[in-house]
Design a protein around this motif. Structure first.
Motif, PDB file in Angstrom:
ATOM      1  N   TYR A   1      62.618 -56.802   7.692  1.00  0.00           N
ATOM      2  CA  TYR A   1      63.315 -56.140   8.797  1.00  0.00           C
ATOM      3  C   TYR A   1      64.636 -55.583   8.290  1.00  0.00           C
TER       4      TYR A   1
ATOM      5  N   THR B   1      59.698 -56.361  17.376  1.00  0.00           N
ATOM      6  CA  THR B   1      60.340 -55.316  16.574  1.00  0.00           C
ATOM      7  C   THR B   1      61.853 -55.484  16.476  1.00  0.00           C
TER       8      THR B   1
ATOM      9  N   ALA C   1      62.754 -53.360  13.155  1.00  0.00           N
ATOM     10  CA  ALA C   1      61.703 -52.657  12.424  1.00  0.00           C
ATOM     11  C   ALA C   1      60.817 -51.961  13.440  1.00  0.00           C
TER      12      ALA C   1
ATOM     13  N   VAL D   1      57.046 -50.301  14.474  1.00  0.00           N
ATOM     14  CA  VAL D   1      55.662 -50.680  14.168  1.00  0.00           C
ATOM     15  C   VAL D   1      55.213 -50.016  12.879  1.00  0.00           C
TER      16      VAL D   1
ATOM     17  N   GLU E   1      57.027 -49.446  10.364  1.00  0.00           N
ATOM     18  CA  GLU E   1      57.631 -50.233   9.285  1.00  0.00           C
ATOM     19  C   GLU E   1      56.950 -51.587   9.125  1.00  0.00           C
ATOM     20  N   LEU E   2      56.491 -52.191  10.229  1.00  0.00           N
ATOM     21  CA  LEU E   2      55.741 -53.441  10.106  1.00  0.00           C
ATOM     22  C   LEU E   2      54.498 -53.233   9.256  1.00  0.00           C
TER      23      LEU E   2
ATOM     24  N   SER F   1      55.459 -52.300   5.497  1.00  0.00           N
ATOM     25  CA  SER F   1      56.069 -53.423   4.775  1.00  0.00           C
ATOM     26  C   SER F   1      55.032 -54.244   4.018  1.00  0.00           C
TER      27      SER F   1
ATOM     28  N   HIS G   1      50.396 -63.556   6.904  1.00  0.00           N
ATOM     29  CA  HIS G   1      50.985 -62.500   7.739  1.00  0.00           C
ATOM     30  C   HIS G   1      51.193 -63.071   9.129  1.00  0.00           C
TER      31      HIS G   1
ATOM     32  N   ARG H   1      53.609 -60.321  14.318  1.00  0.00           N
ATOM     33  CA  ARG H   1      53.596 -58.977  13.741  1.00  0.00           C
ATOM     34  C   ARG H   1      52.243 -58.321  13.971  1.00  0.00           C
TER      35      ARG H   1
ATOM     36  N   ILE I   1      51.322 -54.821  15.860  1.00  0.00           N
ATOM     37  CA  ILE I   1      50.558 -53.771  15.189  1.00  0.00           C
ATOM     38  C   ILE I   1      49.317 -53.403  15.995  1.00  0.00           C
TER      39      ILE I   1
ATOM     40  N   LEU J   1      57.533 -64.407  12.123  1.00  0.00           N
ATOM     41  CA  LEU J   1      57.491 -62.943  11.985  1.00  0.00           C
ATOM     42  C   LEU J   1      57.693 -62.508  10.539  1.00  0.00           C
TER      43      LEU J   1
END
Length: 389
Positions: free
Chosen positions: A203, A255, A299, A301, A303-304, A307, A330, A334, A338, A380
């Motif tokens: 993040y 986020t 962050a 979505v 970027e999630l 990443s 994971h 998150r 997503i 997360l």
């Protein structure tokens, strides 16, 4: 060393375990099976099917909504099981299990499970394991870990907390025929190769931060800078506090969660606000301490998703040899954020594992380590581990 992977979505638990193991393939050198599955299965039957093929420990936990395998995302509206088998004639593995209710404290449970694992290896006491894997219930992970660390010290760590699909406590963790919703299981591994772990929230840090001035218990954040925690957070976000009450806080913070820095600033461990109480305090998915700073993180979505690839790139850059396999933890939160774009996560993995086998589970807590810091837990987050020869 090599790794084998397999999966099944058979509705019959025993057949699902057997199919996943047969897909992975039989080998005389199997030393440990990681198994992640739907909480809808009768877990003992799945493990029974796996053990028809492998005469070694089976360890793992239920995973939030699915797993990702080399073949793609497995799960969704179907029951699922995914496995990864570590195979090496020279590998030594010890495993241990402890149910929380059998001990006065979670720390004692973690210590007990790890002592059992250490004794099973039959290795000299001054010969430290190369790595520790841990799975636990998503309630007292930090304390289970303290107990484990009392036995083996600070050795590389990876793993995650068990999860269910609805956050209703239907999660389970298991070691062979031992199954519980509240407890801990540990695997200690001695190997000729190496492991590298990349532990991150990925993040961006914002300028919104404050001092935790009141905590109740270990996980209820009552005040930030002397103000009710939900009101302080809502002000940072430009939202009305009542918009965040109850379960609304959980989804709103995927986020934009909170973070706490380690003493060297090398790691920002993410703290996921889970529930906003009527008094504007918030329940957090990890432990907190008064007098420490909390930072609002951000962050998108997009970027999630990206990443995942960025973290794998960073992990690969730190390897001295190509990876034999990857164990990818994971966060389930998150994954919820997503949502329908989960196949984009799969694409990020495939682009960065160079054909090596892997398994990704979705957890309600993640464990890892950073150089010069302590083994720790967060929410997360991503805990990506590569095994090499």
């Amino acid at each position: 060393m090599k790794a084998l992977t397999g999966f099944s979505t058979n509705a019959v638990a025993y057949k699902a375990g057997l199919e996943a193991a047969r897909m992975a393939g039989k080998t005389k050198d199997a030393k440990l099976v990681f198994a992640y599955m739907s909480c809808d299965y009768k877990i003992k039957d799945v493990i029974k099917g796996i053990k028809e093929v492998y005469d070694c420990p089976v360890i793992g936990n239920t995973s939030f909504t699915g797993v990702i395998m080399p073949e793609g995302y497995i799960g969704g509206d179907k029951p699922f099981v995914g496995i990864m088998v570590l195979c090496d004639a020279n590998m030594v593995v010890g495993v241990g299990f402890a149910e929380r209710k059998a001990f006065q404290t979670a720390r004692e449970a973690g210590e007990s499970a790890t002592k059992k694992a250490r004794a099973m290896t039959k290795m000299p006491y001054n010969d430290q394991p190369d790595v520790m894997y841990m799975t636990a219930s998503p309630t007292e992970e930090e304390l289970f870990l303290k107990g484990a660390s009392k036995v083996v010290g600070r050795i590389p760590l990876f793993g995650g907390s068990t999860a269910d699909n609805t956050i209703e406590g239907n999660w389970k963790l298991y070691l062979d025929g031992k199954i519980t919703s509240e407890g801990v299981a540990v695997a200690l591994i001695y190997m000729n190769g190496h492991i590298v772990n990349e532990f991150t929230g990925a993040y961006r840090q914002t300028s919104d931060m404050g001092i935790i001035t009141k905590v109740e218990g270990l996980r209820k954040l009552v005040e930030i800078d002397g103000a009710p925690a939900v009101k302080k957070y809502a002000k940072w976000r430009g939202m009305k506090p009542n918009q965040l009450l109850g379960n609304a806080l959980l989804s709103a913070t995927i986020t934009s969660p909170l973070g706490v820095k380690d003493r060297l600033g090398d790691l920002i461990a993410i703290r996921h606000p889970m529930f906003a109480n009527d008094d504007y305090s918030m329940n957090i998915g990890s432990n907190l301490a008064e007098g420490t700073a909390v930072i609002r993180m951000e962050a998108t979505v997009d970027e999630l998703i990206s990443s995942v690839g960025e973290t794998l790139k960073k992990l690969n850059a730190s390897l001295s040899k190509p990876a034999v396999c990857y164990h990818l933890v994971h966060c389930g939160g998150r994954r919820a954020g997503i949502d329908a774009r989960i196949n984009e996560v799969y694409n990020e993995i495939i682009k960065n594992v160079n054909g090596a086998p892997f398994i990704m589970e979705f957890t309600f807590g993640e464990y890892g380590y950073v150089d010069d810091g302590r083994n720790t837990t967060g929410g997360l987050m991503l805990s990506f581990t590569a095994f090499t020869k």
